[in-house]
Write a protein that holds these residues in place. Sequence first.
Motif, PDB file in Angstrom:
ATOM      1  N   PRO A 214      35.367  -8.065 112.425  1.00  0.00           N
ATOM      2  CA  PRO A 214      34.589  -8.121 113.305  1.00  0.00           C
ATOM      3  C   PRO A 214      33.380  -7.723 113.544  1.00  0.00           C
ATOM      4  CG  PRO A 214      36.519  -7.821 113.823  1.00  0.00           C
ATOM      5  CD  PRO A 214      36.787  -7.676 112.130  1.00  0.00           C
ATOM      6  N   THR A 215      31.808  -7.388 114.104  1.00  0.00           N
ATOM      7  CA  THR A 215      31.509  -6.665 114.295  1.00  0.00           C
ATOM      8  C   THR A 215      31.717  -6.508 115.164  1.00  0.00           C
ATOM      9  OG1 THR A 215      30.312  -8.685 114.953  1.00  0.00           O
ATOM     10  CG2 THR A 215      30.215  -7.502 112.508  1.00  0.00           C
ATOM     11  N   GLY A 216      31.442  -5.193 116.114  1.00  0.00           N
ATOM     12  CA  GLY A 216      31.180  -4.602 117.405  1.00  0.00           C
ATOM     13  C   GLY A 216      32.652  -3.242 117.802  1.00  0.00           C
ATOM     14  N   GLU A 217      32.318  -2.580 118.438  1.00  0.00           N
ATOM     15  CA  GLU A 217      33.450  -1.995 118.804  1.00  0.00           C
ATOM     16  C   GLU A 217      34.922  -2.675 119.450  1.00  0.00           C
ATOM     17  OE1 GLU A 217      35.087   2.214 120.608  1.00  0.00           O
ATOM     18  OE2 GLU A 217      33.296   2.324 120.042  1.00  0.00           O
TER      19      GLU A 217
ATOM     20  N   TYR B 273      35.764   0.988 110.827  1.00  0.00           N
ATOM     21  CA  TYR B 273      35.483  -0.880 111.091  1.00  0.00           C
ATOM     22  C   TYR B 273      34.058  -0.442 111.379  1.00  0.00           C
ATOM     23  CZ  TYR B 273      39.005  -2.546 108.160  1.00  0.00           C
ATOM     24  OH  TYR B 273      40.171  -2.931 106.611  1.00  0.00           O
TER      25      TYR B 273
ATOM     26  N   ARG C 233      35.221  -6.335 119.815  1.00  0.00           N
ATOM     27  CA  ARG C 233      35.628  -7.086 118.761  1.00  0.00           C
ATOM     28  C   ARG C 233      36.705  -6.754 117.706  1.00  0.00           C
ATOM     29  NH1 ARG C 233      32.053 -10.776 116.279  1.00  0.00           N
ATOM     30  NH2 ARG C 233      33.525 -12.033 116.063  1.00  0.00           N
ATOM     31  N   VAL C 234      36.375  -4.978 117.271  1.00  0.00           N
ATOM     32  CA  VAL C 234      37.196  -4.943 115.904  1.00  0.00           C
ATOM     33  C   VAL C 234      38.356  -4.413 116.354  1.00  0.00           C
ATOM     34  CG1 VAL C 234      36.983  -2.593 114.872  1.00  0.00           C
ATOM     35  CG2 VAL C 234      35.295  -3.920 114.931  1.00  0.00           C
TER      36      VAL C 234
ATOM     37  N   ASP D 279      29.495  -1.709 107.096  1.00  0.00           N
ATOM     38  CA  ASP D 279      28.116  -2.974 107.116  1.00  0.00           C
ATOM     39  C   ASP D 279      28.405  -3.579 107.407  1.00  0.00           C
ATOM     40  OD1 ASP D 279      25.948  -3.931 106.125  1.00  0.00           O
ATOM     41  OD2 ASP D 279      25.660  -2.821 104.558  1.00  0.00           O
ATOM     42  N   PRO D 280      27.763  -4.669 108.076  1.00  0.00           N
ATOM     43  CA  PRO D 280      27.829  -5.734 108.266  1.00  0.00           C
ATOM     44  C   PRO D 280      27.911  -6.959 107.072  1.00  0.00           C
ATOM     45  CG  PRO D 280      26.909  -5.070 110.106  1.00  0.00           C
ATOM     46  CD  PRO D 280      27.237  -4.219 109.222  1.00  0.00           C
ATOM     47  N   THR D 281      26.782  -6.392 106.121  1.00  0.00           N
ATOM     48  CA  THR D 281      26.186  -7.628 105.072  1.00  0.00           C
ATOM     49  C   THR D 281      27.404  -7.715 104.103  1.00  0.00           C
ATOM     50  OG1 THR D 281      25.399  -5.702 103.766  1.00  0.00           O
ATOM     51  CG2 THR D 281      24.106  -6.795 105.312  1.00  0.00           C
ATOM     52  N   ASP D 282      29.076  -6.581 104.365  1.00  0.00           N
ATOM     53  CA  ASP D 282      29.996  -6.229 103.106  1.00  0.00           C
ATOM     54  C   ASP D 282      31.058  -7.517 104.332  1.00  0.00           C
ATOM     55  OD1 ASP D 282      28.647  -4.953 101.283  1.00  0.00           O
ATOM     56  OD2 ASP D 282      29.432  -3.175 102.303  1.00  0.00           O
ATOM     57  N   ARG D 283      31.134  -7.933 104.947  1.00  0.00           N
ATOM     58  CA  ARG D 283      32.102  -8.533 105.627  1.00  0.00           C
ATOM     59  C   ARG D 283      32.301  -9.781 104.903  1.00  0.00           C
ATOM     60  NH1 ARG D 283      29.965 -10.827 110.256  1.00  0.00           N
ATOM     61  NH2 ARG D 283      32.630 -11.206 111.023  1.00  0.00           N
TER      62      ARG D 283
END
Length: 188
Positions: free
Chosen positions: A64-67, A50, A69-70, A54-58
Amino acid sequence: MTDGRLYPEEPAGSFPTPPATVADREGRSIELRTIDGGDADDREALVEMYVRFDPTDRAQGIPPTGEDRVRDWIETIAPEGIHVVAVHEGEVAGHATLVPESDDPEAIEEPAGITWELAIFVLAAYQQAGIGTHLLEHLLGHAEGLGVERVWLTVERWNAPAIGLYESVGFERCGTESFEQEMAIRLA
């Protein structure tokens, strides 16, 4: 117990179970296997996937983005969830999970008595190669073997490829909320 959703009356067909090795449309050898959400090494493999996602595929704010938060998200869904991963050359390339709609550990011990929410993610480099279909089918087969009966999901209404994938394995549209399409399946 009812959750207010409309589930198909008839169960969908049976599904394959992991472990399995399949060739994707690119000819890559993909291992499908279950993981233990309570196992630290398995959770770490998910975090690694995670973080590369790719954040655009969320979709709908996940993953979530960022380790950090993941990691928090994985800690939330992993322990009680049912998980199948797609592995290519030792790295997780995709993850499908069912998360119980109950916080009661006793209810989770009887998976037929509760509903399960589905989420599936495949890294961009592995999309459009059939891996999502394999992940979904093997997750549903594994869940069926555990006694899960009712699974639901939401998908953005404009995401025709995802809706097509879900319908191809037996999910039916059962409700809508603003920009989301709700779908459900009944397992045998």
